[in-house]
Design an enzyme around this catalytic site. Structure first.
Site, PDB file in Angstrom:
ATOM      1  N   ALA A 190       0.858  -1.190   0.000  1.00  0.00           N
ATOM      2  CA  ALA A 190       0.000   0.000   0.000  1.00  0.00           C
ATOM      3  C   ALA A 190       0.887   1.230   0.000  1.00  0.00           C
ATOM      4  O   ALA A 190       1.872   1.307   0.748  1.00  0.00           O
ATOM      5  CB  ALA A 190      -0.904   0.001   1.220  1.00  0.00           C
ATOM      6  N   VAL A 248       4.158  -1.411   3.441  1.00  0.00           N
ATOM      7  CA  VAL A 248       3.691  -0.030   3.225  1.00  0.00           C
ATOM      8  C   VAL A 248       4.823   0.775   2.629  1.00  0.00           C
ATOM      9  O   VAL A 248       5.965   0.699   3.091  1.00  0.00           O
ATOM     10  CB  VAL A 248       3.218   0.608   4.555  1.00  0.00           C
ATOM     11  N   LYS A 249       4.486   1.509   1.573  1.00  0.00           N
ATOM     12  CA  LYS A 249       5.460   2.463   1.004  1.00  0.00           C
ATOM     13  C   LYS A 249       5.037   3.863   1.407  1.00  0.00           C
ATOM     14  O   LYS A 249       3.904   4.276   1.151  1.00  0.00           O
ATOM     15  CB  LYS A 249       5.504   2.339  -0.510  1.00  0.00           C
ATOM     16  N   THR A 250       5.947   4.587   2.037  1.00  0.00           N
ATOM     17  CA  THR A 250       5.634   5.951   2.424  1.00  0.00           C
ATOM     18  C   THR A 250       6.856   6.826   2.166  1.00  0.00           C
ATOM     19  O   THR A 250       7.847   6.365   1.598  1.00  0.00           O
ATOM     20  CB  THR A 250       5.167   5.993   3.907  1.00  0.00           C
ATOM     21  N   ASP A 278      11.525   1.771  -2.283  1.00  0.00           N
ATOM     22  CA  ASP A 278      10.889   1.524  -3.586  1.00  0.00           C
ATOM     23  C   ASP A 278      11.110   2.832  -4.321  1.00  0.00           C
ATOM     24  O   ASP A 278      10.289   3.738  -4.271  1.00  0.00           O
ATOM     25  CB  ASP A 278       9.406   1.194  -3.418  1.00  0.00           C
TER      26      ASP A 278
END
Ligand code: R5P
Length: 259
Positions: free
Chosen positions: A141, A171-173, A220
């Site tokens: 997400a 999670v990518k933030t 990422d």
């Protein structure tokens, strides 16, 4: 965790180091031909040996990546609006069957916490996780940040935790200087950082190093790699920070020496 899901995750997050370098090249799904990615067929193959997985849309995958590649595929499955529209107006655009057909090791979508369509994107994430759990597919997400949102630990922590609560497996933030460790602490699943807009190489390496120090499992990253004057040097340098924990100075030397 089910065997299939665990096995797919292990193709991205190295079981040896517990870390990952995902190469993000999905930008065209709302930005069109992006600097550094105008010709993915030519621009990408040289970077793939240094990536643990490729984050990409099905269209660019089918048309620009050799099917004989060994790089694991993480498929971007959300979209809708272009850069000219309301960005939060996203839906799921690619089916789970398609992700399986493309031999993906994971699927990813954006959620827009605090934006106009936050509720729809969050419930889309819940639905995607339901489908993904059925077939053992990890879900990444992405906490997309709207124009009016501040990228601070409070906001990023809120968005990341909501993604984990919905069942995302990663999670990518974004990284934030202050209290990023608190963002990680509040999110019970692994966090990777996006690189964001292109910044000087040394600063991007420092950001990756800080994120790992503060508990991220990797990156990422896109523009700070493929828009660099030396993309191969840059991905090698990022890889060394993430997997070998080298200093920023050593990583910068790797970037420079590749020239
Ligand atoms: C947004 O367009 C995508 O989710 C990108 O994959 C993400 O922002 C990472 O790319 P970058 O490092 O260029 O921000």
């Amino acid at each position: 965790m089910d065997w299939g899901l665990k096995n797919r995750l292990s193709k991205t997050i190295s079981p040896k180091t517990g870390k990952t370098v995902m190469l993000a090249v999905d930008h065209g799904y709302f930005q069109g031909p992006t600097t550094g990615l105008k010709n993915p067929k030519e621009d990408l193959p040289k970077l793939l040996p240094y990536a643990d997985s490729l984050f990409i849309t099905r269209g660019i995958l089918r048309n620009c990546i050799d099917a004989n590649t060994n790089v694991p595929i993480f498929l971007r499955v959300s979209g809708g609006p272009s850069i000219l529209g309301e960005l939060s107006n996203e839906d799921i655009t690619t089916s789970m069957k398609e992700a399986l057909r493309l031999n993906s090791v994971g699927v990813g979508m954006s959620v827009f916490v605090g934006a106009k369509n936050e509720d729809r994107t969050i419930s889309n994430l819940g639905r995607l996780v339901n489908e993904a759990e059925d077939v053992g597919m990890p879900v990444l997400a992405i906490t997309a940040v709207g124009k009016d949102m501040v990228r601070d630990a409070r906001y990023l922590g809120l968005a990341s935790r909501i993604c984990a609560e919905m069942g995302a497996h990663i999670v990518k933030t974004y990284y934030c200087e202050k209290d990023f460790d608190k963002v990680v602490e509040g999110c019970p699943v692994p966090i990777v950082i996006a690189g964001g807009k292109k910044i000087p190489e040394k600063d991007a390496l420092q950001m990756a190093s800080n994120a790992i120090r503060d508990g991220a499992v990797g990156v990422d990253m896109g523009r700070n790699i493929f828009q660099s004057d030396n993309p191969i040097g840059m991905i090698k340098a990022i890889n060394a920070i993430v997997h070998k924990n080298v200093s920023v100075k050593e990583a910068f030397d790797i970037y420079k020496n590749e020239k």
